[in-house]
Design a protein around this motif. Structure first.
Motif, PDB file in Angstrom:
ATOM      1  N   VAL A 252      -4.436 -12.016  -2.261  1.00  0.00           N
ATOM      2  CA  VAL A 252      -5.068 -11.591  -1.017  1.00  0.00           C
ATOM      3  C   VAL A 252      -5.275 -12.793  -0.105  1.00  0.00           C
ATOM      4  CG1 VAL A 252      -7.125 -10.548   0.009  1.00  0.00           C
ATOM      5  CG2 VAL A 252      -6.181  -9.608  -2.117  1.00  0.00           C
ATOM      6  N   ILE A 291      -4.221  -6.173  -1.424  1.00  0.00           N
ATOM      7  CA  ILE A 291      -3.907  -6.657  -0.076  1.00  0.00           C
ATOM      8  C   ILE A 291      -4.041  -5.513   0.919  1.00  0.00           C
ATOM      9  CG2 ILE A 291      -1.993  -7.432   1.389  1.00  0.00           C
ATOM     10  CD1 ILE A 291      -1.083  -9.158  -1.037  1.00  0.00           C
ATOM     11  N   ALA A 295      -7.250  -6.961   2.884  1.00  0.00           N
ATOM     12  CA  ALA A 295      -6.826  -8.009   3.810  1.00  0.00           C
ATOM     13  C   ALA A 295      -7.312  -7.783   5.233  1.00  0.00           C
ATOM     14  CB  ALA A 295      -5.310  -8.160   3.784  1.00  0.00           C
TER      15      ALA A 295
END
Length: 301
Positions: A252, A291, A295
């Motif tokens: 990440v 992610i 993110a």
């Protein structure tokens, strides 16, 4: 500047053997758009399973509700604007107005010769693209179109009732050269880049950033030439082809750092490849899902 995160799901699996589940999971993870390649075969996947883009997107439309859908990208290599327009209008209808057409001039891969023709020169590709996009714009916006060009023609082509999205579904135009940039500025609701292909093998991340910055500056000039604000088109980066390759998907933190750098340049949408084992797009699926979920909040998207 807010940032969108999308994914591209390659059509290499049978629908009931993983493809359907991937599209549904993409929606569950909150991706903005699920794209697929519009090729008849592609690179190392040529001798394995590979399915058509429009049928795949139609099936995806039937099993999702919110996820936008698109090609990344369609090209004139084996498409004609008249038949493509009919397919896109149908897809936009089935999806309830969730389709984006990614469109580019095409390259020199398998699609360039599969119909038995010699590969087009860069000039020929640019000439065809310069007709393809404006004609497709008309076909998706007007009930009836007649046109006679050097490369494409339409005779009383009917496209009723037209797209659900008005005046037509959005175009995301892939371009780096001046003629393509002008098409993106005039017709694109978005512009697409993969970075500078010359930097893929031996370039550095810093060189790639400079190259994309230069591309964005050229897009701004093209927009000014047609009386459009530089910030009007969305700016899309398809990842996997910059010098970092798949490294931004290793964690990440790595992705946030990578995406943040491109967001600072003005990129508004980043597209990541759905994991494919034993390929250039092999990624840890658990990290990939983290992610997708973690993110954007870190990036303020």
């Amino acid at each position: 500047m807010s940032l969108r995160l999308s994914t591209v799901i390659l059509p290499y699996r049978r629908w009931q053997e993983g493809s359907r589940a991937a599209w549904q999971r993409a929606e569950q993870l909150g991706f903005h758009t699920g794209y697929t390649y519009d090729h008849l075969s592609w690179r190392t996947f040529r001798d394995g399973p590979w399915f058509g883009a429009v049928p795949t997107l139609t099936a995806a439309a039937a099993v999702t509700d919110r996820l936008r859908l698109g090609t990344l990208v369609t090209s004139p290599n084996f498409r004609h604007p008249v038949t493509l327009a009919k397919e896109l209008i149908s897809l936009d209808d089935i999806s309830g107005g969730r389709v984006t057409l990614g469109v580019g001039a095409g390259g020199t891969g398998f699609d360039a010769t599969v119909l038995g023709q010699e590969p087009w020169t860069p000039r020929e590709r640019a000439d065809r693209f310069a007709e393809f996009v404006p004609l497709l714009d008309r076909l998706l916006s007007e009930d009836a179109v007649t046109y006679a060009g050097d490369h494409y023609s339409a005779h009383e082509a009917r496209n009723i009732p037209g797209c659900v999205q008005r005046p037509r579904l959005p175009f995301a135009v892939a371009a780096t050269g001046p003629r393509g940039m002008r098409l993106a500025a005039r017709y694109g609701q978005a512009w697409v880049t993969t970075g500078d292909p010359a930097l893929y093998e031996e370039g550095t991340p810093e060189q790639s950033l400079r190259a994309v910055r230069g591309q964005i500056e050229k897009l701004a000039v093209a927009c000014a030439e047609v009386g459009r604000e530089a910030a009007d088109p969305e700016r899309v980066l398809l990842t996997g082809f910059t010098p970092e390759r798949a490294r931004p998907l290793e964690s990440v933190d790595a992705f946030v750092d990578f995406a943040g750098r491109y967001r600072e340049l003005g990129i508004t949408e980043i597209v990541v490849h759905w994991p494919i084992p034993d390929s250039d797009f092999a990624t840890d699926e658990k990290v990939f899902e983290r992610i997708a979920q973690e993110a954007l909040p870190q990036l303020g998207g």
